[in-house]
Design an enzyme around this catalytic site. Sequence first.
Site, PDB file in Angstrom:
ATOM      1  CE1 TYR A  94     -56.078 -45.795  70.244  1.00 39.03           C
ATOM      2  CE2 TYR A  94     -54.621 -47.668  69.975  1.00 39.03           C
ATOM      3  CZ  TYR A  94     -54.805 -46.312  70.089  1.00 39.03           C
ATOM      4  OH  TYR A  94     -53.734 -45.470  70.054  1.00 39.03           O
ATOM      5  NE  ARG A 147     -44.201 -42.072  65.865  1.00 32.03           N
ATOM      6  CZ  ARG A 147     -44.990 -43.058  66.285  1.00 32.03           C
ATOM      7  NH1 ARG A 147     -45.580 -43.876  65.404  1.00 32.03           N
ATOM      8  NH2 ARG A 147     -45.245 -43.228  67.572  1.00 32.03           N
ATOM      9  CE  LYS A 165     -52.278 -45.611  72.563  1.00 37.47           C
ATOM     10  NZ  LYS A 165     -51.523 -46.853  72.839  1.00 37.47           N
ATOM     11  CD  GLU A 236     -50.313 -42.919  72.388  1.00 31.37           C
ATOM     12  OE1 GLU A 236     -50.119 -43.768  71.492  1.00 31.37           O
ATOM     13  OE2 GLU A 236     -50.051 -43.133  73.585  1.00 31.37           O
ATOM     14  CG  ASP A 237     -49.555 -41.862  68.106  1.00 33.83           C
ATOM     15  OD1 ASP A 237     -48.689 -42.671  68.492  1.00 33.83           O
ATOM     16  OD2 ASP A 237     -50.615 -42.229  67.578  1.00 33.83           O
ATOM     17  CG  ASP A 259     -48.774 -46.243  75.275  1.00 33.19           C
ATOM     18  OD1 ASP A 259     -48.389 -47.150  76.040  1.00 33.19           O
ATOM     19  OD2 ASP A 259     -49.479 -46.462  74.281  1.00 33.19           O
ATOM     20  CG  ASP A 260     -46.328 -43.382  70.918  1.00 31.70           C
ATOM     21  OD1 ASP A 260     -47.131 -44.204  70.456  1.00 31.70           O
ATOM     22  OD2 ASP A 260     -46.588 -42.173  71.044  1.00 31.70           O
ATOM     23  CG  ASN A 411     -50.071 -51.309  64.456  1.00 31.22           C
ATOM     24  OD1 ASN A 411     -50.388 -52.381  63.982  1.00 31.22           O
ATOM     25  ND2 ASN A 411     -49.994 -51.105  65.753  1.00 31.22           N
TER      26      ASN A 411
END
Length: 561
Positions: A94, A147, A165, A236-237, A259-260, A411
């Site tokens: 990851y 994203r 993940k 996610e994302d 999660d973000d 990140n």
Amino acid sequence: MTTNAQGVELLRNPSLNKATAYTEAEKESLGLVGLVPDVTESIETQLSRVLWQLQQKTSDLERYIYLMNLLEINETLFYHTLMSDPARFLEVVYDPTIGEACLKFDHILRRPRGMYLSITRKGHVKEVLGNWPVKDVRFICVTDAGRILGLGDLGANGMPIPIGKLQLYTAAAGVRPQGLLPMYLDAGTNNKSYLSDPLYIGLRRRRPPTAELYAFVDEFVDAVQEVFPNCCIHFEDWTGADAIALLARYRNKVSCYNDDIQGTAGVTLAGLMNALKITGSQLKDQRILFMGSGSAAIGLADLIVSALVQEGVSQDAARQQIRLFDTQGLVVAGRPGLPEFKRPYAHKLRPSKPFNHLDLSTERPQILAAIEDFKPTILIGVSTVGKLVSKEIVEAMSRLNARPTIFALSNPIEKHECLPQDAYAWSNGQAIYAGGVQFPPVHYNGQTFLPSQANNLYVFPAVGMAIYATNAKRITDEMFIEAAHAVADQVRPDQLKLGMLFPPQSNILETEIQTAARVAKLVFDSGLARVERPADMIAFIREHVYKPEYSVGAIGASKAA
């Protein structure tokens, strides 16, 4: 797990394959004589071979590719490898390696994993989900890759994110891998380079209007309830606006979380809790300035407000302790076109002067002005603007605070607002620092600091294990607040003195078990569990923990114990 698979069919099933670990009796009864070497190796011997082969690789991307190939051959050995040394291997499968893997995914792809649900299948989503071979799916990690990390719209190249993940669910918290489904919801991409790349594996079309996308997601969410009724959807994302809107759309209707938003918020809150232990202050006395106002910033701000409300602070007063700084300057009331999700934090303040977001020399003075006016005790970077925090900014924070708290969470590394060595040097060793990736120890002025990584893996796998064990009906912010407290409580005073805000990753499984037990207790206390309450919560969680070991008498199966 028992199976009727025999011979080559057995060896080609990664969930069942034991490779060189079959006993003589198994070889005879399963038609494997001559198809495997005439040895019976332990999984530890197999691990030694894996470690030797990994040493021959010259980059973490090559190690990532090797481990993904191992997963397709022998799932048990893959997870045994990851869990043998999580501090070493989680950063290979990851963050930070996953960023490079995403950028090159259409070129390094060998075998598709998970599901690719295309918007061209609208009207038939239920039938598509029915093609997945596992019927008791407990988690779907789904992205439209709008994203990815700080890299932007990567389209189908974002698929390693949900794959990775879910691997962390297992490797960090022991959630059984068989019920985990990574999914790319393909609605196109606006990334011109991928649309023109002959090896790109996604739809070659631009992203649709929001209403069309949301109608497709509605169908997906509804279909999941029918096909996988015990499933939690992990978003996610997605782009910031979509992430916030979709979470609000479904969170009170189905089992889901983002999660973000919530995971990032939970782990950052855990870090802040330990920073406050170092400064000897309380959350209700903090003033927090965010550099960035996307989904991560809003999620963390909302969770901080929820935590303050739990402590007796009014919601309005809690929001006054938070200010946001984005590409247009300070977020203020009355700004034209201000998105709805930012308005709770848009205070009646004088607007910042205009600046060029690509020119840090015009942006940094505005941040300095905001610091001088607001006098924040905590500075949090979620801007994805590398080196945004200058020496002058750290010095201003240090002048206002004996121990300034500076979190640079963007990140990958080149997007970090501030590096730990600079934070420590510019603050004369007084900064309390956390970054978005793991940095090596920093030596400054005769002191050694262990900069912390505010890594979501401390929180979302543990929350996932609690959801898995309790079969929770809904996911609440309170679960992430409790997870933050549980993670923070596992850092010892001597570790805090070295600047550590999170437990060491080398013992991540035990950290997650302890955290999951506390979250599970909250699930039961909240009446959201769909199983009977146990007498011993930690023992209850341990009963569900997956162990990557070859079972005796259950061919190829890994066992939970």
